[in-house]
Design a protein around this motif. Structure first.
Motif, PDB file in Angstrom:
ATOM      1  N   GLY A 127      24.532  16.669   7.167  1.00  0.00           N
ATOM      2  CA  GLY A 127      25.078  17.563   8.174  1.00  0.00           C
ATOM      3  C   GLY A 127      26.234  18.399   7.684  1.00  0.00           C
ATOM      4  N   SER A 128      27.358  18.306   8.365  1.00  0.00           N
ATOM      5  CA  SER A 128      28.506  19.163   8.086  1.00  0.00           C
ATOM      6  C   SER A 128      29.237  18.789   6.807  1.00  0.00           C
ATOM      7  CB  SER A 128      29.487  19.126   9.260  1.00  0.00           C
ATOM      8  OG  SER A 128      29.950  17.808   9.487  1.00  0.00           O
ATOM      9  N   GLU A 129      28.744  17.823   6.050  1.00  0.00           N
ATOM     10  CA  GLU A 129      29.347  17.514   4.751  1.00  0.00           C
ATOM     11  C   GLU A 129      29.219  18.703   3.803  1.00  0.00           C
ATOM     12  OE1 GLU A 129      28.740  12.659   4.652  1.00  0.00           O
ATOM     13  OE2 GLU A 129      27.536  13.932   3.343  1.00  0.00           O
ATOM     14  N   ASN A 130      28.311  19.618   4.096  1.00  0.00           N
ATOM     15  CA  ASN A 130      28.250  20.861   3.341  1.00  0.00           C
ATOM     16  C   ASN A 130      28.268  22.030   4.315  1.00  0.00           C
ATOM     17  OD1 ASN A 130      25.349  22.022   3.729  1.00  0.00           O
ATOM     18  ND2 ASN A 130      25.050  19.833   3.359  1.00  0.00           N
ATOM     19  N   LYS A 131      28.953  23.112   3.933  1.00  0.00           N
ATOM     20  CA  LYS A 131      29.132  24.249   4.826  1.00  0.00           C
ATOM     21  C   LYS A 131      27.814  24.942   5.142  1.00  0.00           C
ATOM     22  CE  LYS A 131      33.857  25.188   3.306  1.00  0.00           C
ATOM     23  NZ  LYS A 131      34.766  26.178   2.679  1.00  0.00           N
ATOM     24  N   LEU A 132      26.886  24.915   4.187  1.00  0.00           N
ATOM     25  CA  LEU A 132      25.637  25.649   4.369  1.00  0.00           C
ATOM     26  C   LEU A 132      24.875  25.185   5.592  1.00  0.00           C
ATOM     27  CD1 LEU A 132      23.533  27.661   3.371  1.00  0.00           C
ATOM     28  CD2 LEU A 132      22.642  25.874   1.866  1.00  0.00           C
ATOM     29  N   PHE A 133      24.866  23.867   5.842  1.00  0.00           N
ATOM     30  CA  PHE A 133      24.065  23.335   6.938  1.00  0.00           C
ATOM     31  C   PHE A 133      24.920  22.752   8.060  1.00  0.00           C
ATOM     32  CE2 PHE A 133      21.265  23.122   3.218  1.00  0.00           C
ATOM     33  CZ  PHE A 133      20.243  23.917   3.685  1.00  0.00           C
ATOM     34  N   ALA A 134      26.160  23.195   8.133  1.00  0.00           N
ATOM     35  CA  ALA A 134      27.062  22.657   9.152  1.00  0.00           C
ATOM     36  C   ALA A 134      26.577  22.965  10.558  1.00  0.00           C
ATOM     37  CB  ALA A 134      28.470  23.215   8.948  1.00  0.00           C
ATOM     38  N   LEU A 135      25.980  24.133  10.771  1.00  0.00           N
ATOM     39  CA  LEU A 135      25.569  24.522  12.107  1.00  0.00           C
ATOM     40  C   LEU A 135      24.224  23.942  12.499  1.00  0.00           C
ATOM     41  CD1 LEU A 135      26.644  28.277  12.159  1.00  0.00           C
ATOM     42  CD2 LEU A 135      27.832  26.316  13.130  1.00  0.00           C
ATOM     43  N   SER A 136      23.302  23.887  11.561  1.00  0.00           N
ATOM     44  CA  SER A 136      21.947  23.478  11.917  1.00  0.00           C
ATOM     45  C   SER A 136      21.758  21.968  11.919  1.00  0.00           C
ATOM     46  CB  SER A 136      20.941  24.110  10.953  1.00  0.00           C
ATOM     47  OG  SER A 136      21.225  23.726   9.630  1.00  0.00           O
ATOM     48  N   GLY A 137      22.692  21.219  11.382  1.00  0.00           N
ATOM     49  CA  GLY A 137      22.585  19.770  11.401  1.00  0.00           C
ATOM     50  C   GLY A 137      21.449  19.264  10.545  1.00  0.00           C
ATOM     51  N   SER A 138      21.534  19.477   9.251  1.00  0.00           N
ATOM     52  CA  SER A 138      20.473  19.090   8.327  1.00  0.00           C
ATOM     53  C   SER A 138      21.062  18.335   7.147  1.00  0.00           C
ATOM     54  CB  SER A 138      19.721  20.323   7.825  1.00  0.00           C
ATOM     55  OG  SER A 138      19.200  21.053   8.905  1.00  0.00           O
ATOM     56  N   SER A 139      20.209  17.612   6.455  1.00  0.00           N
ATOM     57  CA  SER A 139      20.640  16.842   5.302  1.00  0.00           C
ATOM     58  C   SER A 139      19.940  17.332   4.042  1.00  0.00           C
ATOM     59  CB  SER A 139      20.349  15.350   5.505  1.00  0.00           C
ATOM     60  OG  SER A 139      21.178  14.800   6.503  1.00  0.00           O
ATOM     61  N   VAL A 140      20.620  17.189   2.925  1.00  0.00           N
ATOM     62  CA  VAL A 140      20.075  17.531   1.621  1.00  0.00           C
ATOM     63  C   VAL A 140      20.134  16.290   0.738  1.00  0.00           C
ATOM     64  CG1 VAL A 140      20.286  18.984  -0.427  1.00  0.00           C
ATOM     65  CG2 VAL A 140      20.858  19.911   1.823  1.00  0.00           C
TER      66      VAL A 140
END
Length: 344
Positions: free
Chosen positions: A286-299
């Motif tokens: 999730g928000s641990e990275n700025k790229l996916f902070a809004l969409s709530g996703s994991s990498v």
């Protein structure tokens, strides 16, 4: 800030684990009655509710306003992944499917591997292609003004690239020609990194035939090329449609946001580049990275290596924060190992 697992009672850990595993499976908030039906706790629904309330106060669970159930916070998911998850190794069938694609021409193998990883994980599969530096065949500088020039690089593969570079004040046209001739004559057949290394070595040993101004010019030109090349990794993305979580049908804004982010491959490349320099798996929730902070996703990303042990690329997946970490993390790790064998 969430509490460390060592400060949780065994009862709290059991309830927390059941809530997280149930949520990851269903995507829905979990109520105390659901937990009580799992068995093994010997706790009433009321006692379970009390424990879940404690976990919420610890920052590990949250209660959506539309439901009486609880779901893990991003901090709770991080605690679960780091300290409680029991990984499930890929099956023989899954291993064979991944290994079957890791063959043939490199880029085709990487694209095929990304596709099969996407299908097996039900996420979007990502591969960062090894950074290829062209071998120099010819190098020239074209003056633009008193402090800039266009550096023209011709590779042995026929590629031509132009880049505006700053030059030291007072550099004469003859110095530009001398620098270009030195590069073309002495550094042909080397990659930019190799050329930079050789130049640094020759300058350090006093073997360079250039005067001090030309040395700075050559070094600056090569540094620009090397830096520019390192900022342009090639990305392969497969299975973006898997990012549309069936449990998020009502959240169309989230889906659009996520698909827009996937299209920004350079942003994804910068995120995965954080994993490139690492020797092990990276998990961003999730928000641990700025790229996916809004969409709530994991990498989930893992580096793969060349025969000499250098990290040359990254393979990974992007999915909802509620993805099956226990299954997907080992799958990404196995894929990275498979690509490492391919590079050997």
């Amino acid at each position: 800030m969430t509490v460390p697992i060592t400060e949780m009672s065994s009862r709290a850990r059991d309830v927390f684990r059941m809530v997280v595993e149930s949520y990851l499976q269903s995507g829905l908030p979990v109520g105390s009655r659901t937990i009580s039906r799992f068995g093994g706790l010997n706790l009433s629904p009321a006692s379970i509710r009390n424990v879940m309330q404690d976990l919420e106060e610890m920052g590990l669970l949250a209660a959506p306003h539309t439901s009486a159930g609880r779901m893990p916070t991003e901090g709770g998911l991080r605690l679960f992944v780091d300290a409680m998850m029991q990984a499930t190794e890929p099956s023989d069938v899954e291993r064979a499917a991944i290994e079957a694609q890791a063959r043939g021409p490199l880029e085709e193998a990487l694209a095929a591997t990304s596709s099969v990883l996407s299908g097996l994980s039900a996420c979007a599969g990502l591969v960062m292609v090894p950074r290829g530096e062209p071998m120099l065949r010819q190098f020239s500088f074209l003056p633009l003004g008193h402090d800039q020039a266009v550096a023209v690089l011709v590779g042995t593969d026929g590629t031509v690239e132009n880049r505006i570079v700053d030059i030291p004040p007072g550099v004469s046209p003859s110095a530009l020609v001398e620098a270009a001739n030195y590069i073309s004559g002495r550094l042909t057949g080397l990659t930019l990194g190799e050329a930079q290394s050789r130049l640094n070595d020759e300058i350090a040993k006093g073997k360079s035939a250039l005067d001090a101004t030309a040395q700075r010019l050559v070094a600056r030109g090569l540094a620009v090329w090397s830096e520019d090349g390192s900022r342009r990794p090639v990305m392969i993305v497969r299975g973006a449609a898997n990012l549309i979580d069936p449990a998020a049908d009502a959240d169309l804004d989230r889906v659009r946001q996520l698909l827009d982010e996937i299209e920004g491959k350079e942003e994804i490349a910068r995120l995965l580049d954080r994993a490139r320099g690492a020797r092990a798996m990276k998990i961003f929730i999730g928000s641990e990275n700025k790229l996916f902070a809004l969409s709530g996703s994991s990498v989930i990303a893992a580096p793969y290596h060349a025969a000499d042990g250098r990290v040359v690329g990254v393979v990974g997946v992007i999915g909802p924060t509620r993805l099956n970490y226990a299954r997907v993390v080992p799958m990404v790790d196995f894929t990275a190992q498979t690509l490492t064998r391919l590079m050997a």
